[in-house]
Structures are given as structure tokens and as C-alpha cells.
Motif scaffolding. Structure first.
Motif, mmCIF file in Angstrom:
data_model
loop_
_atom_site.group_PDB
_atom_site.id
_atom_site.type_symbol
_atom_site.label_atom_id
_atom_site.label_comp_id
_atom_site.label_asym_id
_atom_site.label_seq_id
_atom_site.Cartn_x
_atom_site.Cartn_y
_atom_site.Cartn_z
ATOM 1 N N ALA A 1 -24.458 57.443 -51.376
ATOM 2 C CA ALA A 1 -25.580 58.145 -52.003
ATOM 3 C C ALA A 1 -26.579 57.163 -52.620
ATOM 4 O O ALA A 1 -27.111 57.393 -53.706
ATOM 5 N N GLY A 2 -26.805 56.035 -51.931
ATOM 6 C CA GLY A 2 -27.793 55.072 -52.391
ATOM 7 C C GLY A 2 -27.348 54.180 -53.532
ATOM 8 O O GLY A 2 -28.174 53.482 -54.115
ATOM 9 N N GLU A 3 -26.047 54.200 -53.889
ATOM 10 C CA GLU A 3 -25.550 53.389 -54.997
ATOM 11 C C GLU A 3 -24.370 52.530 -54.564
ATOM 12 O O GLU A 3 -23.515 52.977 -53.801
ATOM 13 N N TYR A 4 -24.345 51.313 -55.083
ATOM 14 C CA TYR A 4 -23.166 50.465 -54.944
ATOM 15 C C TYR A 4 -22.214 50.801 -56.077
ATOM 16 O O TYR A 4 -22.639 50.938 -57.232
ATOM 17 N N THR A 5 -20.927 50.942 -55.747
ATOM 18 C CA THR A 5 -19.920 51.221 -56.769
ATOM 19 C C THR A 5 -18.651 50.446 -56.440
ATOM 20 O O THR A 5 -18.453 50.000 -55.315
ATOM 21 N N LEU A 6 -17.785 50.319 -57.459
ATOM 22 C CA LEU A 6 -16.424 49.872 -57.225
ATOM 23 C C LEU A 6 -15.604 51.132 -57.007
ATOM 24 O O LEU A 6 -15.717 52.090 -57.771
ATOM 25 N N ALA A 7 -14.765 51.142 -55.965
ATOM 26 C CA ALA A 7 -14.037 52.352 -55.565
ATOM 27 C C ALA A 7 -13.261 52.961 -56.718
ATOM 28 O O ALA A 7 -13.308 54.162 -56.931
ATOM 29 N N THR A 8 -12.511 52.170 -57.434
ATOM 30 C CA THR A 8 -11.793 52.661 -58.606
ATOM 31 C C THR A 8 -12.154 51.747 -59.736
ATOM 32 O O THR A 8 -11.917 50.551 -59.630
ATOM 33 N N PRO A 9 -12.796 52.205 -60.734
ATOM 34 C CA PRO A 9 -12.952 53.565 -61.213
ATOM 35 C C PRO A 9 -14.319 54.178 -60.971
ATOM 36 O O PRO A 9 -14.698 55.121 -61.654
ATOM 37 N N GLY A 10 -15.108 53.652 -60.071
ATOM 38 C CA GLY A 10 -16.413 54.241 -59.805
ATOM 39 C C GLY A 10 -17.530 53.628 -60.630
ATOM 40 O O GLY A 10 -18.551 54.260 -60.861
ATOM 41 N N VAL A 11 -17.363 52.397 -61.062
ATOM 42 C CA VAL A 11 -18.404 51.706 -61.822
ATOM 43 C C VAL A 11 -19.620 51.523 -60.924
ATOM 44 O O VAL A 11 -19.499 51.072 -59.781
ATOM 45 N N VAL A 12 -20.808 51.868 -61.424
ATOM 46 C CA VAL A 12 -22.052 51.710 -60.675
ATOM 47 C C VAL A 12 -22.523 50.264 -60.835
ATOM 48 O O VAL A 12 -22.558 49.734 -61.943
ATOM 49 N N LEU A 13 -22.868 49.636 -59.711
ATOM 50 C CA LEU A 13 -23.329 48.248 -59.715
ATOM 51 C C LEU A 13 -24.807 48.198 -59.368
ATOM 52 O O LEU A 13 -25.218 48.732 -58.335
#
Length: 190
Positions: free
Chosen positions: A31-43
Motif C-alpha cells: 500500500a505504498g509503504e515500507y514496513t518491517l513484517a513484524t511488528p509492522g513498523v513503518v519505514l
């Protein structure tokens, strides 16, 4: 000016500054965002190109954004071979396989929790990384690590456990305890 006012000003000032963090996790782009899979931190990558690292476990350095505890302004990112992998089955009566991998760490601690949290540890002596699971934790396994270790964790055959979320994380030990990526599972019916 009284003590309470000074304390309030100091707390406000500390919340307004970015906290440096080091965290590990699988990089995702959705959805246009980089995240870490767990816990979902937005980068927030800024000028960094993270596209070549999608799907890889990465070590991220950056700053937590004030007022947004789950968002990190990334200053550097590197792929890492240090990781925790989740396999097996999360169904009652079956077993979860947890695999710790590191070519450089001689020791590991594998911990679990029933809740998610995010506690940056780099300001605490002998600790590094980010603890993604809530305290208190349960030590599942610990010991010598020769490149990898696999822990098989049976799930009791009890319907009362269905729907229970469990988060796992590993600390690798060299000169300090470095908390690497977390993994998550939900116990399912058989």
C-alpha cells in the motif's frame, strides 16, 4: 518556576526529539509503504532506495518520529544473515519450528511473549536492537549457536489455546545482547 513545571518541560522536550533505533526485520512494501513484517513498523526511506531489499531480513538504523512511535526515519539499511525463522504448524497438537541463524554469534536466547511492544534498547548498556515483544518474556531456549539452531515447540492439544497470539524474538550474544527480528503466529484449531 516550580519542580513540576521543570519536569513537564523536560518531558515535553524529550518527546519532541527523535530517538535513535536499531531494529531487524523482514522488509515489506504494501500500500505504498515500507514496513518491517513484524511488528509492522513503518519505514520512511528518505532518499534511500529500499526496493532491492524487499523480502529480505534487514538491519535498519534510524530515528523514531516524535509523536509516532511506530514510524522510523531510516538513515541506513543493510541485509543481514542474523535471523529468526518460523516454520512448522501452529495448529493445536502439532509443533512450531523456530530456527535461529547467525554466522557470527556464539550464543543465543530465544524468548516468547503473548503481547507486542516496541522498546529500543541501544541506550541501555550491553543491550542493542529493539525488543518487539512485551515484558515479561519467557525464555524458550538458550545456548551455544554454531551457525544455526532449530527449536521444535509442541503446541498442546487444547482448544482453549485456539486464537492465542504468540510472538518470538531472539537475542544474539557477542559482546552485547542484540535483539534481532521477531516472528508471530496465532494458534489454530486442528
Amino acid at each position: 518556576m516550580n519542580y513540576a513545571t521543570l519536569l513537564a518541560i523536560a518531558l515535553t522536550a524529550s518527546l519532541a526529539t527523535a530517538q535513535q533505533v536499531r531494529m531487524f526485520g523482514e522488509l515489506q512494501f504494501e500500500a505504498g509503504e515500507y514496513t518491517l513484517a513484524t511488528p509492522g513498523v513503518v519505514l520512511l526511506p528518505g532518499t534511500l532506495d529500499l526496493s532491492n531489499d524487499i523480502g529480505e531480513v534487514v538491519e535498519v538504523h534510524g530515528n523514531l518520529l516524535p509523536g509516532s512511535p511506530d514510524t522510523v526515519q531510516v538513515t541506513s539499511v543493510d541485509q543481514t544473515d542474523d535471523r529468526l525463522k518460523l516454520g512448522g504448524s501452529s495448529r493445536i497438537g502439532e509443533s512450531i519450528d523456530l530456527r535461529v541463524e547467525s554466522e557470527t554469534s556464539p550464543l543465543y536466547y530465544l524468548v516468547a511473549s503473548l503481547a507486542l511492544e516496541m522498546v529500543p534498547l541501544d541506550s541501555i548498556p550491553l543491550l542493542s536492537g529493539t525488543l518487539f515483544i512485551e515484558l515479561p518474556v519467557v525464555v524458550i531456549s538458550a545456548g551455544l549457536l554454531q551457525n544455526s539452531y532449530e527449536h521444535v515447540m509442541p503446541i498442546p492439544n487444547s482448544s482453549a489455546l485456539v486464537g492465542t497470539d504468540i510472538w518470538f524474538q531472539t537475542a544474539l550474544v557477542n559482546t552485547e545482547f542484540v535483539y534481532i527480528n521477531a516472528v508471530h503466529t496465532t494458534v489454530r484449531s486442528s
